[in-house]
Design a protein around this motif. Sequence first.
Motif, PDB file in Angstrom:
ATOM      1  N   SER A   1      40.738  45.406   1.431  1.00 11.68           N
ATOM      2  CA  SER A   1      41.668  44.405   0.907  1.00 11.68           C
ATOM      3  C   SER A   1      43.095  44.922   0.916  1.00 11.68           C
ATOM      4  CB  SER A   1      41.277  44.015  -0.510  1.00 11.68           C
ATOM      5  OG  SER A   1      41.229  45.164  -1.312  1.00 11.68           O
TER       6      SER A   1
ATOM      7  N   GLU B   1      44.139  39.103   2.042  1.00  7.46           N
ATOM      8  CA  GLU B   1      42.892  38.756   1.384  1.00  7.46           C
ATOM      9  C   GLU B   1      42.044  37.842   2.255  1.00  7.46           C
ATOM     10  OE1 GLU B   1      41.174  37.342  -2.866  1.00  7.46           O
ATOM     11  OE2 GLU B   1      43.292  37.705  -2.624  1.00  7.46           O
TER      12      GLU B   1
ATOM     13  N   TYR C   1      40.347  39.819   4.790  1.00 16.75           N
ATOM     14  CA  TYR C   1      39.340  40.637   4.117  1.00 16.75           C
ATOM     15  C   TYR C   1      38.044  39.853   4.002  1.00 16.75           C
ATOM     16  CZ  TYR C   1      37.517  43.666   0.339  1.00 16.75           C
ATOM     17  OH  TYR C   1      36.779  44.506  -0.442  1.00 16.75           O
ATOM     18  N   PHE C   2      38.178  38.616   3.594  1.00 21.14           N
ATOM     19  CA  PHE C   2      36.966  37.819   3.391  1.00 21.14           C
ATOM     20  C   PHE C   2      36.401  37.231   4.665  1.00 21.14           C
ATOM     21  CE2 PHE C   2      36.406  38.445  -0.850  1.00 21.14           C
ATOM     22  CZ  PHE C   2      37.576  38.297  -1.560  1.00 21.14           C
TER      23      PHE C   2
ATOM     24  N   ARG D   1      35.327  31.861  -4.896  1.00 18.68           N
ATOM     25  CA  ARG D   1      35.559  33.282  -5.123  1.00 18.68           C
ATOM     26  C   ARG D   1      35.581  33.544  -6.621  1.00 18.68           C
ATOM     27  NH1 ARG D   1      35.054  33.177  -0.089  1.00 18.68           N
ATOM     28  NH2 ARG D   1      36.776  33.226   1.347  1.00 18.68           N
TER      29      ARG D   1
ATOM     30  N   LYS E   1      39.030  38.718  -9.170  1.00 21.75           N
ATOM     31  CA  LYS E   1      39.163  40.064  -8.618  1.00 21.75           C
ATOM     32  C   LYS E   1      38.984  41.113  -9.725  1.00 21.75           C
ATOM     33  CE  LYS E   1      42.006  42.034  -5.005  1.00 21.75           C
ATOM     34  NZ  LYS E   1      41.029  41.924  -3.927  1.00 21.75           N
TER      35      LYS E   1
ATOM     36  N   SER F   1      30.690  39.084   6.210  1.00 22.76           N
ATOM     37  CA  SER F   1      31.703  38.268   5.532  1.00 22.76           C
ATOM     38  C   SER F   1      31.245  37.897   4.122  1.00 22.76           C
ATOM     39  CB  SER F   1      31.964  36.989   6.334  1.00 22.76           C
ATOM     40  OG  SER F   1      30.835  36.145   6.253  1.00 22.76           O
ATOM     41  N   TRP F   2      32.174  37.523   3.306  1.00 22.78           N
ATOM     42  CA  TRP F   2      31.877  37.023   1.943  1.00 22.78           C
ATOM     43  C   TRP F   2      30.845  35.906   2.030  1.00 22.78           C
ATOM     44  CZ3 TRP F   2      33.152  37.672  -3.240  1.00 22.78           C
ATOM     45  CH2 TRP F   2      32.945  36.567  -4.078  1.00 22.78           C
TER      46      TRP F   2
ATOM     47  N   GLU G   1      33.902  51.293  -5.105  1.00 18.80           N
ATOM     48  CA  GLU G   1      33.408  50.447  -4.010  1.00 18.80           C
ATOM     49  C   GLU G   1      32.632  51.303  -3.026  1.00 18.80           C
ATOM     50  OE1 GLU G   1      35.200  46.979  -1.496  1.00 18.80           O
ATOM     51  OE2 GLU G   1      35.673  48.826  -0.447  1.00 18.80           O
TER      52      GLU G   1
ATOM     53  N   PRO H   1      30.039  45.461   0.871  1.00 19.38           N
ATOM     54  CA  PRO H   1      30.901  46.318   0.047  1.00 19.38           C
ATOM     55  C   PRO H   1      30.674  46.045  -1.448  1.00 19.38           C
ATOM     56  CG  PRO H   1      32.177  44.477   0.935  1.00 19.38           C
ATOM     57  CD  PRO H   1      30.750  44.244   1.333  1.00 19.38           C
TER      58      PRO H   1
ATOM     59  N   TYR I   1      33.000  42.942  -2.610  1.00 22.44           N
ATOM     60  CA  TYR I   1      34.291  42.652  -1.975  1.00 22.44           C
ATOM     61  C   TYR I   1      35.446  42.726  -2.969  1.00 22.44           C
ATOM     62  CZ  TYR I   1      33.737  41.308   2.900  1.00 22.44           C
ATOM     63  OH  TYR I   1      33.581  41.329   4.257  1.00 22.44           O
TER      64      TYR I   1
END
Lengths: 330, 204
Positions: free
Chosen positions: A16, A21, A24-25, A62, A65, A82-83, A141, A157, A223
């Motif tokens: 990230s 972001e 990242y996802f 989501r 965080k 992926s997420w 993580e 992750p 994530y």
Amino acid sequence: MTRKRMSPRAGHILPSEITSERDYFDKPSPIARRDVLKTLGGGMLASLAAGSVTPATAATERTAKIAGVKPSSRYRLDDVNSWEDITTYNNFYEFGLDKSDPARNAGRMKVKPWSVEVTGEADKTGVFTLEDILRPHPLEERIYRFRCVEAWSRVVPWVGIPLADVLKRFDPNSRAKYVEFTTLMDPMQMPGQRRAVLDWPYVEGLRIDEAMHPLALLVVGVYGHWLPNQNGAPLRLIVPWKYGFKSVKSIVRIRFTARQPRTSWNLAASNEYGFYANVNPAVDHPRWSQAKERRIGQSFLAPRVDTLAFNGYADEVSSLYRGMDLRRFY
Amino acid sequence: MMAVAGAWRALKPVAFIAALLPLLGLIAALLQMGSASLGPNPVRELLHATGKESLNWLLITLLISPIREISGQWQWLTIRRMLGLWAFFYALLHLAVYVILELELDWSELTQEIIRRPFILVGLASLLALLPLAATSTQRMMRRLKKRWQQLHYLIYPATALAIWHYYWQVKADVLEPLVYASALVLLLSWRALQRSNAFGRLD
Ligand code: HEM
């Protein structure tokens, strides 16, 4: 985002922090992504498909965080899923049998406040709030391979704490040879429990030395975000060298015991699911081979890949099983 | 009357399209058109969807005779062979997905799987039972085989039973759905048995 961007030279960085972001996802995998053709089609056929085919890729919300997560220097892997791959394709029978059911149904589970009962062969037993359990520990993580007994896999992750660090705080005594974990039992919140598909609540367990192994992780996030309910919020286990069903979700009870726990899948079909359930390409499930696995999130043309002994963690964990016949103790 | 005749004429194309739709849906999902998607594990999804469609169309095919009898409308029979062929087509797709996409044409693995997994063997038996039905589904074969055609085509019952058994055997924990299919087949069979005892000697 309050965290500072580190320079790449600083060494280990969260994905990230090096990408936006969004990237990242939605990290594209090297092999054709589902999104590629999405823009080409549309219209009638697509709506037809919705009827017969599970629209499993509905984006999931989501979660918030998590601040202050340390990336592990040791457990890094490429080609992270992926997420969407991680949060829309789940085996969590408490919320339904289809892989897409948990993402749809788990929203109603109340994960705040949450407490965990610690019982059995330990000196510091009692009921602890989730905050009590997490407070002293830094969150880390770790990117682990995840291998389902159904011969699919992904790379995730996770955010968590070494299980051993938490268990030691309860001072298990010398009779504690095993640790048993129990998932929430509440058919009101977990519609899947209204039918006796398994003997609810879901119970899993580890030998104490397995539980104390530094790879075993108590997980609260993925994530860099808090766990979505369908992934076992707010507290789950991840034992990366074992098949996924060992990694029990939404834990409400931890029990130290002298006897091997009676675990759910083992009770349901002991010839198919052993207590150990170590990932082992040489020992088949009676109905399918475990020699290969399908990495999810790839094109339908992507070939399967070879499954690794102990899911690739043999160097670290095989000594736990020295002298054991892994065909017998599958 | 005209309108009714027109409606019967529409039966065949409508049934054809109904059986085609799942295929189009799968293709759309495979090509990720619009929001259609097979999810993160497309091969597994294709395997399950084609297996399910095959079984569904087998049962729908078996439902045609009771519908005909109950409604008294012979026209229903005009779609029966076509629906059976659709079931066979989806079974072939199912096999193709398994052999091409799942096993990546690894023939030794296929042999191993057939030997080691009874549920695969049962699926194969079901497909083999359907094969002569598909092969003799033409008008010419029907005329050539006469009475034996009907007898041969009773194979659809064991083929369906084997498919349900195959389904039941590969389920991990929840056998409800295969049991629902099994009950449907038992109902259809009992209905057939009743018909035969009521009108002994009449073959259709
Ligand atoms: C050579 C023939 C066949 C092979 C090799 C085969 C193979 C398979 C495999 C590998 C699975 C998935 C198992 C799993 O996910 O663990 C499956 C599922 C299934 N098959 Fe077959 N099959 C065959 C024939 C048939 C036929 C003829 C039918 C129906 C008429 C059928 C209906 C089904 C159904 C309904 C499922 C379950 C789908 C679901 O769970 O939603 N199969 N088959």
